[in-house]
Write a protein that holds these residues in place. Sequence first.
Motif, PDB file in Angstrom:
ATOM      1  N   SER A 150       0.277   7.964   5.839  1.00  0.00           N
ATOM      2  CA  SER A 150       1.577   7.442   5.306  1.00  0.00           C
ATOM      3  C   SER A 150       1.666   6.053   5.997  1.00  0.00           C
ATOM      4  O   SER A 150       2.368   5.179   5.208  1.00  0.00           O
ATOM      5  N   THR A 151       1.233   5.852   7.105  1.00  0.00           N
ATOM      6  CA  THR A 151       1.532   4.550   7.740  1.00  0.00           C
ATOM      7  C   THR A 151       0.639   3.357   7.107  1.00  0.00           C
ATOM      8  O   THR A 151       1.089   2.229   6.768  1.00  0.00           O
ATOM      9  N   VAL A 152      -0.632   3.829   6.804  1.00  0.00           N
ATOM     10  CA  VAL A 152      -1.495   2.735   6.195  1.00  0.00           C
ATOM     11  C   VAL A 152      -1.081   2.305   4.794  1.00  0.00           C
ATOM     12  O   VAL A 152      -0.974   1.314   4.362  1.00  0.00           O
ATOM     13  N   SER A 153      -0.692   3.601   4.233  1.00  0.00           N
ATOM     14  CA  SER A 153      -0.325   3.453   2.646  1.00  0.00           C
ATOM     15  C   SER A 153       0.925   2.679   2.588  1.00  0.00           C
ATOM     16  O   SER A 153       1.200   1.581   1.797  1.00  0.00           O
ATOM     17  N   ALA A 154       1.874   2.760   3.722  1.00  0.00           N
ATOM     18  CA  ALA A 154       3.043   2.042   3.790  1.00  0.00           C
ATOM     19  C   ALA A 154       2.992   0.389   3.998  1.00  0.00           C
ATOM     20  O   ALA A 154       3.745  -0.486   3.266  1.00  0.00           O
ATOM     21  N   ALA A 181       2.173  -5.325  -0.816  1.00  0.00           N
ATOM     22  CA  ALA A 181       2.185  -5.497  -2.389  1.00  0.00           C
ATOM     23  C   ALA A 181       3.719  -5.649  -3.040  1.00  0.00           C
ATOM     24  O   ALA A 181       3.654  -6.635  -3.765  1.00  0.00           O
ATOM     25  N   VAL A 182       4.902  -5.217  -2.563  1.00  0.00           N
ATOM     26  CA  VAL A 182       5.963  -5.715  -2.798  1.00  0.00           C
ATOM     27  C   VAL A 182       6.176  -7.212  -2.619  1.00  0.00           C
ATOM     28  O   VAL A 182       7.055  -7.903  -3.641  1.00  0.00           O
ATOM     29  N   GLY A 183       5.769  -7.849  -1.424  1.00  0.00           N
ATOM     30  CA  GLY A 183       5.875  -9.258  -1.219  1.00  0.00           C
ATOM     31  C   GLY A 183       5.036 -10.042  -2.020  1.00  0.00           C
ATOM     32  O   GLY A 183       5.554 -11.182  -2.821  1.00  0.00           O
ATOM     33  N   TRP A 184       3.866  -9.543  -2.746  1.00  0.00           N
ATOM     34  CA  TRP A 184       2.968 -10.392  -3.628  1.00  0.00           C
ATOM     35  C   TRP A 184       3.306 -10.105  -5.157  1.00  0.00           C
ATOM     36  O   TRP A 184       3.136 -11.063  -5.748  1.00  0.00           O
ATOM     37  N   ALA A 185       3.880  -9.059  -5.357  1.00  0.00           N
ATOM     38  CA  ALA A 185       3.967  -8.662  -6.867  1.00  0.00           C
ATOM     39  C   ALA A 185       5.225  -9.582  -7.416  1.00  0.00           C
ATOM     40  O   ALA A 185       6.058 -10.171  -6.848  1.00  0.00           O
ATOM     41  N   GLU A 186       5.024  -9.822  -8.781  1.00  0.00           N
ATOM     42  CA  GLU A 186       6.007 -10.830  -9.444  1.00  0.00           C
ATOM     43  C   GLU A 186       6.595 -10.114 -10.485  1.00  0.00           C
ATOM     44  O   GLU A 186       7.836 -10.576 -10.836  1.00  0.00           O
ATOM     45  N   THR A 187       6.300  -9.278 -11.441  1.00  0.00           N
ATOM     46  CA  THR A 187       6.988  -8.552 -12.462  1.00  0.00           C
ATOM     47  C   THR A 187       7.670  -7.420 -12.016  1.00  0.00           C
ATOM     48  O   THR A 187       7.275  -6.837 -11.291  1.00  0.00           O
ATOM     49  N   LEU A 188       9.023  -7.158 -12.887  1.00  0.00           N
ATOM     50  CA  LEU A 188       9.514  -5.851 -12.353  1.00  0.00           C
ATOM     51  C   LEU A 188       8.796  -4.702 -12.724  1.00  0.00           C
ATOM     52  O   LEU A 188       9.114  -3.981 -11.838  1.00  0.00           O
ATOM     53  N   PRO A 189       8.070  -4.445 -13.745  1.00  0.00           N
ATOM     54  CA  PRO A 189       7.383  -3.076 -13.556  1.00  0.00           C
ATOM     55  C   PRO A 189       6.487  -2.826 -12.215  1.00  0.00           C
ATOM     56  O   PRO A 189       6.678  -1.862 -11.822  1.00  0.00           O
ATOM     57  N   LEU A 190       5.861  -3.878 -12.025  1.00  0.00           N
ATOM     58  CA  LEU A 190       4.787  -3.677 -10.663  1.00  0.00           C
ATOM     59  C   LEU A 190       5.679  -3.450  -9.543  1.00  0.00           C
ATOM     60  O   LEU A 190       5.563  -2.773  -8.574  1.00  0.00           O
ATOM     61  N   LEU A 191       6.804  -4.312  -9.557  1.00  0.00           N
ATOM     62  CA  LEU A 191       7.668  -4.173  -8.119  1.00  0.00           C
ATOM     63  C   LEU A 191       8.471  -2.835  -8.225  1.00  0.00           C
ATOM     64  O   LEU A 191       8.422  -1.957  -7.344  1.00  0.00           O
ATOM     65  N   ILE A 192       8.888  -2.177  -9.294  1.00  0.00           N
ATOM     66  CA  ILE A 192       9.362  -0.760  -9.248  1.00  0.00           C
ATOM     67  C   ILE A 192       8.218   0.009  -9.010  1.00  0.00           C
ATOM     68  O   ILE A 192       8.333   1.146  -7.947  1.00  0.00           O
ATOM     69  N   LEU A 193       7.142  -0.039  -9.417  1.00  0.00           N
ATOM     70  CA  LEU A 193       6.015   0.639  -9.265  1.00  0.00           C
ATOM     71  C   LEU A 193       5.630   0.761  -7.645  1.00  0.00           C
ATOM     72  O   LEU A 193       5.568   1.856  -6.894  1.00  0.00           O
ATOM     73  N   PHE A 194       5.745  -0.310  -7.041  1.00  0.00           N
ATOM     74  CA  PHE A 194       5.457  -0.566  -5.644  1.00  0.00           C
ATOM     75  C   PHE A 194       6.577  -0.045  -4.585  1.00  0.00           C
ATOM     76  O   PHE A 194       6.303   0.600  -3.480  1.00  0.00           O
ATOM     77  N   PHE A 195       7.751  -0.169  -4.976  1.00  0.00           N
ATOM     78  CA  PHE A 195       9.063   0.545  -4.434  1.00  0.00           C
ATOM     79  C   PHE A 195       8.786   1.944  -4.669  1.00  0.00           C
ATOM     80  O   PHE A 195       9.046   2.721  -3.373  1.00  0.00           O
ATOM     81  N   PHE A 196       8.437   2.694  -5.840  1.00  0.00           N
ATOM     82  CA  PHE A 196       8.236   3.986  -5.806  1.00  0.00           C
ATOM     83  C   PHE A 196       7.246   4.371  -4.726  1.00  0.00           C
ATOM     84  O   PHE A 196       7.295   5.538  -3.999  1.00  0.00           O
ATOM     85  N   LEU A 197       6.050   3.819  -4.879  1.00  0.00           N
ATOM     86  CA  LEU A 197       4.858   4.178  -3.891  1.00  0.00           C
ATOM     87  C   LEU A 197       5.394   3.918  -2.268  1.00  0.00           C
ATOM     88  O   LEU A 197       4.833   4.591  -1.526  1.00  0.00           O
ATOM     89  N   LEU A 198       5.816   2.915  -2.303  1.00  0.00           N
ATOM     90  CA  LEU A 198       6.319   2.838  -0.873  1.00  0.00           C
ATOM     91  C   LEU A 198       7.475   3.877  -0.648  1.00  0.00           C
ATOM     92  O   LEU A 198       7.415   4.346   0.854  1.00  0.00           O
ATOM     93  N   GLY A 199       8.360   4.494  -1.167  1.00  0.00           N
ATOM     94  CA  GLY A 199       9.149   5.737  -0.958  1.00  0.00           C
ATOM     95  C   GLY A 199       8.310   6.708  -0.811  1.00  0.00           C
ATOM     96  O   GLY A 199       8.567   7.595   0.293  1.00  0.00           O
ATOM     97  N   LEU A 200       7.248   6.892  -1.591  1.00  0.00           N
ATOM     98  CA  LEU A 200       6.441   8.092  -1.183  1.00  0.00           C
ATOM     99  C   LEU A 200       5.680   7.915   0.235  1.00  0.00           C
ATOM    100  O   LEU A 200       5.444   9.037   0.927  1.00  0.00           O
ATOM    101  N   ALA A 201       5.277   6.873   0.369  1.00  0.00           N
ATOM    102  CA  ALA A 201       4.647   6.521   1.719  1.00  0.00           C
ATOM    103  C   ALA A 201       5.299   6.909   3.035  1.00  0.00           C
ATOM    104  O   ALA A 201       4.816   7.545   4.021  1.00  0.00           O
ATOM    105  N   VAL A 202       6.537   6.429   3.050  1.00  0.00           N
ATOM    106  CA  VAL A 202       7.335   6.486   4.238  1.00  0.00           C
ATOM    107  C   VAL A 202       7.997   7.822   4.480  1.00  0.00           C
ATOM    108  O   VAL A 202       8.548   7.959   5.698  1.00  0.00           O
ATOM    109  N   ALA A 203       8.188   8.422   3.406  1.00  0.00           N
ATOM    110  CA  ALA A 203       8.981   9.661   3.342  1.00  0.00           C
ATOM    111  C   ALA A 203       8.969  10.727   4.507  1.00  0.00           C
ATOM    112  O   ALA A 203       9.632  11.345   5.141  1.00  0.00           O
ATOM    113  N   ASN A 204       7.691  11.008   4.932  1.00  0.00           N
ATOM    114  CA  ASN A 204       7.557  12.137   5.884  1.00  0.00           C
ATOM    115  C   ASN A 204       7.092  11.752   7.237  1.00  0.00           C
ATOM    116  O   ASN A 204       6.828  12.846   8.073  1.00  0.00           O
ATOM    117  N   VAL A 205       7.243  10.561   7.294  1.00  0.00           N
ATOM    118  CA  VAL A 205       6.738  10.006   8.678  1.00  0.00           C
ATOM    119  C   VAL A 205       8.003  10.510   9.753  1.00  0.00           C
ATOM    120  O   VAL A 205       7.363  11.350  10.598  1.00  0.00           O
TER     121      VAL A 205
END
Length: 387
Positions: free
Chosen positions: A278-282, A288-312
Amino acid sequence: MTESFVSRLPAGRREIHAAKSAFFVSGFAFATWVMMIPAVKQCLAIEADMMSLLLLCIGVSSCVAMPAAGLATRYATCRRLITCASLLAAAAVAALPHLPTFFAHVPVLLLLGASVGTLDAAINLNAVLLERASGQRIMSAMHAFYCMGNFLAAGCFSALAQAGLPVGWIAALHAGAIALLLAVYGRRFLAYRADGSSRKTALPRGIVIFLGVLCCISFLAEGGVMDWGGVLLTEDKGIPLSSAGFGITAFSVAEFLARLPGDRLVHRFGEKKVILASTVSAALCFAAVGWAETLPLLILFFFLLGLAVANVVPVLYSLLEYQTVMPLHLAVAALTSMGYAGILLGPAFLGFIAHLSHISVVFDALAALVFCQFLLAVFIFRRLKRE
C-alpha cells in the motif's frame, strides 16, 4: 488485559454490526458539521481567518479528548463512552445552526470536537477488542462504514437543502438519525472497562510511537488529497472548476470500495505485505498525480491512490494487539491522537510547501513522505517480529 478475559467478551454478529454502526455515526456526525461550514460562515459574516479559528476549536479539543478517552476507560465502559459521546455530538450538531454569535459557537465546537475525539478513540478500541475476541479481521470493514457515514451525511444534507429545508431542520434530522442508531445498537457495544491498576498516562512509548508516526503520515497524506486535490486540478492542471471535484470523488469512492474487501486481503496476505504494498503504491500514485496533465489520467491516478491508502490505517490499529509496551486501551488512544495530529499539522505543512514552491510540489512531497512511511514500516515489522 488477559487473553482469557478477551475471549469472554461477546463477539457475535450483533456486536460486529453494532461496532459498524458506531463508525457510521462518527463519520455521519462529522460530515454533517462539514456540510454546515458554509452556512455558518455566511450566517456569521466572517472571513476565512476567523472561520479557521472555529475549525481550530474542533481540532484542538479532539486531540485533547483522544488520550483522555483512553484514561476514561478505567472508569467507564466502551459502551458508555460511545453512547455519551455520540449523543453529545448529535446535540452539538443540532445546536450549531441556532447560535447567533461567533463566541457562542466556540464552546459548542469545543464540545463537538471533544465528543468526536472521544468517540473515535472509543470505537477503535471497541473494534480492536472485537477483532481480538472473535479472531476475525474486521478493522477495514469498520473504517468503510465511517466512509459510508461521510457519504450519506453529505448526500442527505445536499438533497434536503436542495428541497428547501432550513439548515436547522436538516441538522435536527441528522441528530435524530444518530439517536435512532444508538437506540437500535447501543446495548451491543462492548461493556469493557480497563484495569484500574494499569498505567495512568496515554503518552505513546516504544513501538507505539513508530506506529503512531505511520498513522500520522497516513492522516496527513489523506488530508492533503482532500485539502489540495481540487486546488491542484484547477490552478496547476487547468481543469475547469466544474470538473475539479471528480478527482476527490474518485479518491473517496476508491477508498470506500477498497476497505470492503480489505479484511480478506489482510487475512490472505498478512499485515506486512498489505502495508508495504500500500505505501509503495501510494508513493507512486502521489508522484503520478503531480506529473499527470489530462483529466482522465488524473481521475485514474486519484482513484488508484484511494485504493492504495485505504487499508493502511485499519491495519495499523490491528497491529496494536502485537505490542506489549502499553495497555491496549491506552495504545489505541495514543495511536488515534497521533493520527489526528497529522490532520492538524497537514494544512500548515503542505501550505508552507505550496507557498514556497508550487502546488504540484505538494504531491511530490507527499510521495516522498509516504515512501519514508514504507521504510519505517519495514523497520516496525522487524521490531514486532522480535517482540
